[in-house]
Design a protein around this motif. Structure first.
Motif, PDB file in Angstrom:
ATOM      1  N   ALA A   1      17.427 -37.052 -55.589  1.00 26.90           N
ATOM      2  CA  ALA A   1      17.740 -37.983 -54.743  1.00 26.90           C
ATOM      3  C   ALA A   1      19.123 -37.703 -54.316  1.00 26.90           C
ATOM      4  N   ASN A   2      20.258 -37.334 -55.047  1.00 27.55           N
ATOM      5  CA  ASN A   2      21.399 -37.150 -54.616  1.00 27.55           C
ATOM      6  C   ASN A   2      21.452 -35.843 -53.783  1.00 27.55           C
ATOM      7  N   MET A   3      20.718 -34.962 -53.907  1.00 29.41           N
ATOM      8  CA  MET A   3      20.837 -33.599 -53.063  1.00 29.41           C
ATOM      9  C   MET A   3      20.278 -34.174 -51.909  1.00 29.41           C
ATOM     10  N   ILE A   4      19.051 -35.000 -51.555  1.00 27.63           N
ATOM     11  CA  ILE A   4      18.636 -35.381 -50.295  1.00 27.63           C
ATOM     12  C   ILE A   4      19.742 -36.160 -49.664  1.00 27.63           C
ATOM     13  N   VAL A   5      20.378 -37.109 -50.290  1.00 26.48           N
ATOM     14  CA  VAL A   5      21.294 -37.963 -49.762  1.00 26.48           C
ATOM     15  C   VAL A   5      22.455 -37.172 -49.284  1.00 26.48           C
ATOM     16  N   ASN A   6      22.799 -35.929 -50.031  1.00 26.90           N
ATOM     17  CA  ASN A   6      24.045 -35.168 -49.363  1.00 26.90           C
ATOM     18  C   ASN A   6      23.516 -34.367 -48.027  1.00 26.90           C
ATOM     19  N   MET A   7      22.200 -34.256 -47.972  1.00 32.70           N
ATOM     20  CA  MET A   7      21.487 -33.675 -46.763  1.00 32.70           C
ATOM     21  C   MET A   7      21.646 -34.649 -45.628  1.00 32.70           C
ATOM     22  N   VAL A   8      21.262 -35.861 -45.964  1.00 31.76           N
ATOM     23  CA  VAL A   8      21.475 -37.128 -44.903  1.00 31.76           C
ATOM     24  C   VAL A   8      22.867 -36.915 -44.410  1.00 31.76           C
ATOM     25  N   LEU A   9      23.868 -37.126 -45.388  1.00 31.17           N
ATOM     26  CA  LEU A   9      25.321 -37.131 -44.886  1.00 31.17           C
ATOM     27  C   LEU A   9      25.730 -35.818 -44.005  1.00 31.17           C
ATOM     28  N   ASN A  10      25.254 -34.673 -44.445  1.00 34.43           N
ATOM     29  CA  ASN A  10      25.544 -33.540 -43.583  1.00 34.43           C
ATOM     30  C   ASN A  10      24.672 -33.776 -42.200  1.00 34.43           C
ATOM     31  N   PHE A  11      23.708 -34.137 -42.260  1.00 35.36           N
ATOM     32  CA  PHE A  11      22.838 -34.379 -40.788  1.00 35.36           C
ATOM     33  C   PHE A  11      23.727 -35.401 -40.059  1.00 35.36           C
ATOM     34  N   THR A  12      24.259 -36.558 -40.628  1.00 37.44           N
ATOM     35  CA  THR A  12      24.922 -37.287 -39.889  1.00 37.44           C
ATOM     36  C   THR A  12      26.280 -36.801 -39.420  1.00 37.44           C
ATOM     37  N   GLN A  13      26.891 -36.185 -40.297  1.00 38.57           N
ATOM     38  CA  GLN A  13      28.169 -35.353 -39.685  1.00 38.57           C
ATOM     39  C   GLN A  13      27.948 -34.573 -38.578  1.00 38.57           C
ATOM     40  N   GLU A  14      26.585 -33.898 -38.537  1.00 38.03           N
ATOM     41  CA  GLU A  14      26.374 -32.894 -37.530  1.00 38.03           C
ATOM     42  C   GLU A  14      26.166 -33.644 -35.937  1.00 38.03           C
ATOM     43  N   ILE A  15      25.526 -34.628 -36.012  1.00 32.43           N
ATOM     44  CA  ILE A  15      25.304 -35.601 -35.008  1.00 32.43           C
ATOM     45  C   ILE A  15      26.609 -36.088 -34.505  1.00 32.43           C
ATOM     46  N   TYR A  16      27.209 -36.476 -35.350  1.00 34.01           N
ATOM     47  CA  TYR A  16      28.794 -37.181 -34.987  1.00 34.01           C
ATOM     48  C   TYR A  16      29.418 -36.104 -34.376  1.00 34.01           C
ATOM     49  N   THR A  17      29.534 -34.869 -34.877  1.00 30.89           N
ATOM     50  CA  THR A  17      30.435 -33.760 -34.403  1.00 30.89           C
ATOM     51  C   THR A  17      29.905 -33.691 -32.834  1.00 30.89           C
ATOM     52  N   LEU A  18      28.652 -33.668 -32.682  1.00 31.74           N
ATOM     53  CA  LEU A  18      28.085 -33.387 -31.213  1.00 31.74           C
ATOM     54  C   LEU A  18      28.338 -34.635 -30.262  1.00 31.74           C
ATOM     55  N   GLY A  19      28.972 -35.730 -30.716  1.00 27.17           N
ATOM     56  CA  GLY A  19      29.284 -36.669 -29.840  1.00 27.17           C
ATOM     57  C   GLY A  19      28.620 -38.178 -30.053  1.00 27.17           C
ATOM     58  N   VAL A  20      27.654 -38.185 -31.041  1.00 22.98           N
ATOM     59  CA  VAL A  20      27.095 -39.495 -31.487  1.00 22.98           C
ATOM     60  C   VAL A  20      28.126 -40.229 -32.043  1.00 22.98           C
ATOM     61  N   ARG A  21      28.169 -41.726 -31.652  1.00 22.27           N
ATOM     62  CA  ARG A  21      29.143 -42.497 -32.500  1.00 22.27           C
ATOM     63  C   ARG A  21      28.504 -43.602 -33.169  1.00 22.27           C
ATOM     64  N   ARG A  22      27.545 -44.089 -32.570  1.00 23.90           N
ATOM     65  CA  ARG A  22      26.641 -45.267 -33.512  1.00 23.90           C
ATOM     66  C   ARG A  22      25.377 -44.527 -34.053  1.00 23.90           C
ATOM     67  N   ILE A  23      25.260 -44.726 -35.265  1.00 26.11           N
ATOM     68  CA  ILE A  23      24.372 -44.080 -36.150  1.00 26.11           C
ATOM     69  C   ILE A  23      23.639 -45.213 -36.902  1.00 26.11           C
ATOM     70  N   VAL A  24      22.316 -45.185 -37.023  1.00 26.32           N
ATOM     71  CA  VAL A  24      21.376 -45.954 -37.988  1.00 26.32           C
ATOM     72  C   VAL A  24      20.617 -45.248 -38.809  1.00 26.32           C
ATOM     73  N   VAL A  25      21.120 -45.181 -40.165  1.00 23.93           N
ATOM     74  CA  VAL A  25      20.241 -44.532 -41.176  1.00 23.93           C
ATOM     75  C   VAL A  25      19.284 -45.630 -41.876  1.00 23.93           C
ATOM     76  N   PHE A  26      18.086 -45.135 -42.106  1.00 25.18           N
ATOM     77  CA  PHE A  26      17.035 -46.006 -42.764  1.00 25.18           C
ATOM     78  C   PHE A  26      17.049 -45.554 -44.155  1.00 25.18           C
ATOM     79  N   SER A  27      16.941 -46.526 -45.052  1.00 22.90           N
ATOM     80  CA  SER A  27      16.731 -46.485 -46.343  1.00 22.90           C
ATOM     81  C   SER A  27      15.216 -45.728 -46.549  1.00 22.90           C
TER      82      SER A  27
END
Length: 355
Positions: free
Chosen positions: A194-220
């Motif tokens: 679970a911790n590994m997948i969460v870290n992947m979620v955070l990396n993905f979030t970081q990637e789209i933030y870097t590409l310009g997205v500022r409002r991000i919704v993450v479903f549990s």
């Protein structure tokens, strides 16, 4: 053991707000607008991308879509509108959110958003080897290609403004927890996976933030143990919710919520909303009549206990006589009404966080 059998036989694709005024209209803070909806994830938010590449996880045949635009199956894993459609409608962006791989997509459609989601998707590379979906890393590449095309069609400054004022929605991780964790048991226990997948979620979030997205919704994660197919396989004669699967989902959700909060504080320009998908769904399952449902442990298609994707077909029809009374459409996915009721649960908190 029975759950493993279903994984092998079905390789089934797991799925899967309206904040209204007194007149039914969407209420947003003053001087706020949403330019586009961008969606990443699994079959619950796949708008038809799986139609356009070689995968067994498809829904482009009846009875899927029998309540969508005159009964047209589009590849949405439900009878009608999905969560992305309802979100786009709620925020006044457009009536339906298209699939990014749709060959009929027009350039102007890109300006208001698309879904990159794929039935069977996951963060763990092993997941899509099991499910044959497009992985989250592939979806990220699709997003980069989308940005390039958007900037070629309109001025770069205008394109950047669209992305800055968009909402990105991430609905994934469920397939990882349900299908891939058992395969990874020799490498990970539930907590470390679970911790590994969460870290992947955070990396993905970081990637789209870097590409310009500022409002991000993450479903549990969804309450996986209460999915009809999982009930059938692991819930005993009474087909009760399976605690083991729900416990893994809750473990993942607790870690995800905590780490997302920390991530958000590091990026003050961002607005990250954690959506409690799990408890929103459980409140409906535990109090179905409050929300107008009679059946929450079976889907509409066939027996409603197992069928999904190709097992939900014309031969397993007719579907249930009154879809509005069913929370689930097939063995894994919600009905249009189910999606709508869940979105009603979550949009208030989403809006409060994003704006």
């Amino acid at each position: 053991m029975r759950l493993s059998i279903v994984k092998v036989i079905l390789f089934c694709v797991y799925a899967s707000v309206l904040l209204c005024g007194s007149d039914g209209s969407t209420v947003l803070p003053k001087n706020v607008s949403v330019s586009a909806i961008l969606v990443f994830g699994d079959s619950s938010v796949d708008q038809g991308n799986n139609n356009y590449y070689n995968t067994w996880g498809k829904a482009n045949f009846l009875p899927y879509g029998e309540d969508f635009m005159g009964g047209i199956p589009t590849g949405r894993f439900t009878n009608g509108k999905t969560m992305p459609d309802l979100l786009a409608e709620a925020f006044g962006v457009k009536d339906y959110l298209p699939a990014s791989l749709d060959p009929l997509l027009k350039d102007k459609d890109l300006q208001t958003g698309v879904s990159f989601a794929s039935g069977g998707s996951g963060f763990d590379p092993q997941t899509t080897k099991i499910t044959s979906g497009l992985s989250m890393s592939v979806q990220l590449d699709m997003f980069k290609q989308y940005l390039g095309k958007l900037k070629r069609n309109i001025e770069e400054e205008v394109a950047d403004n669209i992305i800055n004022n968009s909402i990105a929605v991430i609905v994934a991780g469920n397939n990882d927890l349900l299908f891939t964790l058992p395969v990874r048991r020799l490498q990970y226990d539930a907590a470390s996976y679970a911790n590994m997948i969460v870290n992947m979620v955070l990396n993905f979030t970081q990637e789209i933030y870097t590409l310009g997205v500022r409002r991000i919704v993450v479903f549990s994660a969804f309450p996986l143990g209460c999915v009809p197919a999982v009930r059938t396989v692991g819930g005993g004669l009474g087909r009760s919710c399976v605690d083991k699967e729900n416990n893994v989902a809750q473990l993942f959700n607790n870690v995800l919520k905590h780490k997302l909060q920390i991530w958000g504080t590091s990026y003050p320009q961002s607005r990250v909303a954690f959506v409690d998908y799990y408890n929103s769904v459980m409140s409906i399952i535990e109090n179905p009549h409050k929300y107008g449902f009679d059946v929450v442990d079976r889907g509409c298609c066939g027996t409603g206990e197992l069928e999904a994707t190709y097992l939900c077909n014309k031969l397993t029809a007719p579907t249930c006589p009154d879809r509005s009374k069913y929370f689930f459409w097939d063995g894994f996915h919600l009905t249009e009404k189910g999606n709508s009721i869940v979105l009603n649960h979550i949009l208030q908190d989403m809006v409060n966080t994003l704006f």
